[in-house]
Write a protein that holds these residues in place. Sequence first.
Motif: not given
Lengths: 471, 471
Positions: B25-26, B283-285, B295-300, B392-396
């Motif tokens: 991810r950017p 978490f998908v907020i 957003k969840s789809k986007h993470y997918d 647990i992160n998606w991005v930092i």
Amino acid sequence: MGKPLHFNAFVMNTTSHIQHGQWRRPDAGQTEFNDVNTWINLAKILEKAKFDAMFFADVSGLYGDTEADYDVYAHEGLQIPSNDPTVLLGALAVHTTQIGLATTSNIVQNHPFNFARQVSTLDHISNGRIAWNVVTGINENASRNYGLPALTDHTERYAWADEYIDVTYKLWEGSWDEGALLKDKKNGRYADPSKINKIYHQSKRYRVEGPHLPSPSKQRTPVLFQAGSSASGRDFAARNAEATFIIAPTPDVAKELIAETRRLAVSHGRRAEDIKFFQGLSFVIGDTEEEAREKSKHYDEFISVDGYLAHMAILDRTGRVYPKETKLKDLDTNTSKGMAEWAGKHITDREPTLEDVATLQSHSTRLEGTPEQIADQLETWQAAGVDGINVINWVIPGSFQEFADKVLPVLRARGLAQSEYSEGTLRQKLFGDGDLLNERHPAARYRGAFTQGPSNWEEADALRAKAPATV
Amino acid sequence: MGKPLHFNAFVMNTTSHIQHGQWRRPDAGQTEFNDVNTWINLAKILEKAKFDAMFFADVSGLYGDTEADYDVYAHEGLQIPSNDPTVLLGALAVHTTQIGLATTSNIVQNHPFNFARQVSTLDHISNGRIAWNVVTGINENASRNYGLPALTDHTERYAWADEYIDVTYKLWEGSWDEGALLKDKKNGRYADPSKINKIYHQSKRYRVEGPHLPSPSKQRTPVLFQAGSSASGRDFAARNAEATFIIAPTPDVAKELIAETRRLAVSHGRRAEDIKFFQGLSFVIGDTEEEAREKSKHYDEFISVDGYLAHMAILDRTGRVYPKETKLKDLDTNTSKGMAEWAGKHITDREPTLEDVATLQSHSTRLEGTPEQIADQLETWQAAGVDGINVINWVIPGSFQEFADKVLPVLRARGLAQSEYSEGTLRQKLFGDGDLLNERHPAARYRGAFTQGPSNWEEADALRAKAPATV
């Protein structure tokens, strides 16, 4: 104008490192070595003064006979309690940007795979400012902290050190080829596996597969310090060290030591200038000669005779100190004869006592005088071949602050101390020849050596059987 | 009002820790994990948000079969390259003042004498904020990095862990009695040797004399995390851990796991509340349910199927990934049967593929919804006995910043998250019962145990021969 000398602060993560008893001075901050701010504060003073590096000595156990009392060490704060220097460097790296950070690690204390990773991590954190003081000598207690039945034989220790450092060289120089890190978000390629190599190291004590887990840091291999003084130690230094530190009693003795190690280095295919020599010295600085003399007496008042004798291992068989008025000729220790000879050269009007020995020891690395006189003396050390000075403190941070305020300006005026840091990593700053070890260093042979390497242990073992001298 | 949950950031000093592919991810800053500022910046965000701790996971080698390719791991940045977390903690400790700092260290990687000293040093540096995640499990490559011929048998590993942790307990709790540090400048007594004890530890793998070199840090023993899930692992945790982390698929499963470990702890003389349980969740907020779904789809879309399969060890014998459309029923791996059963529960309209498995895995720890909905779900986890969450992160750092901005305020309004840190060490903050391990913990038996101890190995060995069950 002269050529700048290098300056390290020669410290230890403990209360009493070398000048024993000085911790009792009211201005001695080294008693607070558990407080990281003591070290951050010192690091900032040193960086402002353009010191090259902060050099942490270390031990892995108590001095002295392991079965004897250690009362005197505890009383004197003599290298116990002491904290690990390696994890401290992370804290110092993020409060400084230029100064080199040298840690000491003994081959007995950490597995080379783990140690190499810790060092690479620190070199990443500090942007290429880490040095490693390779230590092989251990006291009896250290060997018993690490499960060794007794002190490992001297020659065998250096054979062990050769193995140890070889593992780290392979991990630092050979495991990751240049360009392995891609960080290519678009194509989902973080790294290029064809440029990340297992090392399949096998020697007497170590069998290490690899790859190295960190990607290469700026320096890859940290700047290598070593200070062995035995024949095996000097040979190890001549082959591996980029810097070595000595505590020679006079410039003439230093000159001889330096010339010999440089000759050895050349015999191993390196150049004389590939190794820098640092002499350890303490400074007593006065605005006048008279003031310096008075200060010197004042430091003498704080000398702990017990501390020096314990550090020099002049204790009775139970680990206890002798009365300080004991005459050297009445002692029955291994070292007393040579010591008596040495003391006799300085004290001719009476039989030297143990108190004299401690005082002589404290004076043996002491440069005294006005800043100009000290600068003159440093020129003499430089003329003997010394590249830099390990500054030994009386108190932290005062001794370094005083050196920075009084002596460095005079040295700068003569071109004998740097006014600004040069760019780049610690290695680049010291040698001006790039971030990496030069091609003459033995570690350089591992660059690219594993790219077409074996793909499993069976192949690796077969290769070794065919050509044992190669990787 | 509820009782506050604890929150840790569950991270690793690498690019792809758990949610594989998201580094592409950017806004993913974890690709810059070599840069210490990535971690300092995150630590500051977390401390501002009153997270309890920053928890670093770690590995000691590559995943997968050691003879197979590691291409997929390198491509995915999947825990390689990775840096040492222990030396990083020093850097984070001096840019924070309150947050706990947890490192992971495997019994294979560092000698307990050296490790105990590094941890004590860090606990001094951080003023008592260090935790240790005790790891015993190692992959094949890790065992071959440390000279072990093959993976050590499971039960044997825990016997080893018992020895290892025993050495550290003796050093941390027993080697220095209270009041040993005097710092008495006037009388020249830095420490009291009668309160500094050798430990004379002897077991199958370790013979360690002592004393511990550092003086006691605030917590002495760091807060102990452990996450074993096997029978031996749970038993080890029940005896030793103060916190354990789980990744349970549902609150019900968590409830069962927690109850069982608590029962075991009680059977060992500890109290049920002596162990805190942390559930790992992502978490998908969204501000609305709809936004969260989007957003969840986007993470997918960023899921790396290869990454998940490699982490789950679903690779062919050469270490290569299968095509993602491969059906589970066509696979021939150890885990495919259980996996097919699990996937079959979620996917009923077709034969589950490997892509489904990766997606399911990514979703298995995912809480989705508005901040209020997420708070509701966290209440359910808390009701199941969970004391805290490993975020647990998606991005930092974005995932943590978002959690801090959106979810924590809602939790605070319900009393489910702390608004301020309480005073004191990490242990005091977590348990409110002092800086030290409580008296029920097995390490407590070493307090004072060596004060009147043997004075040499001969006596120590004789004592052990007489009463093998005692120290």
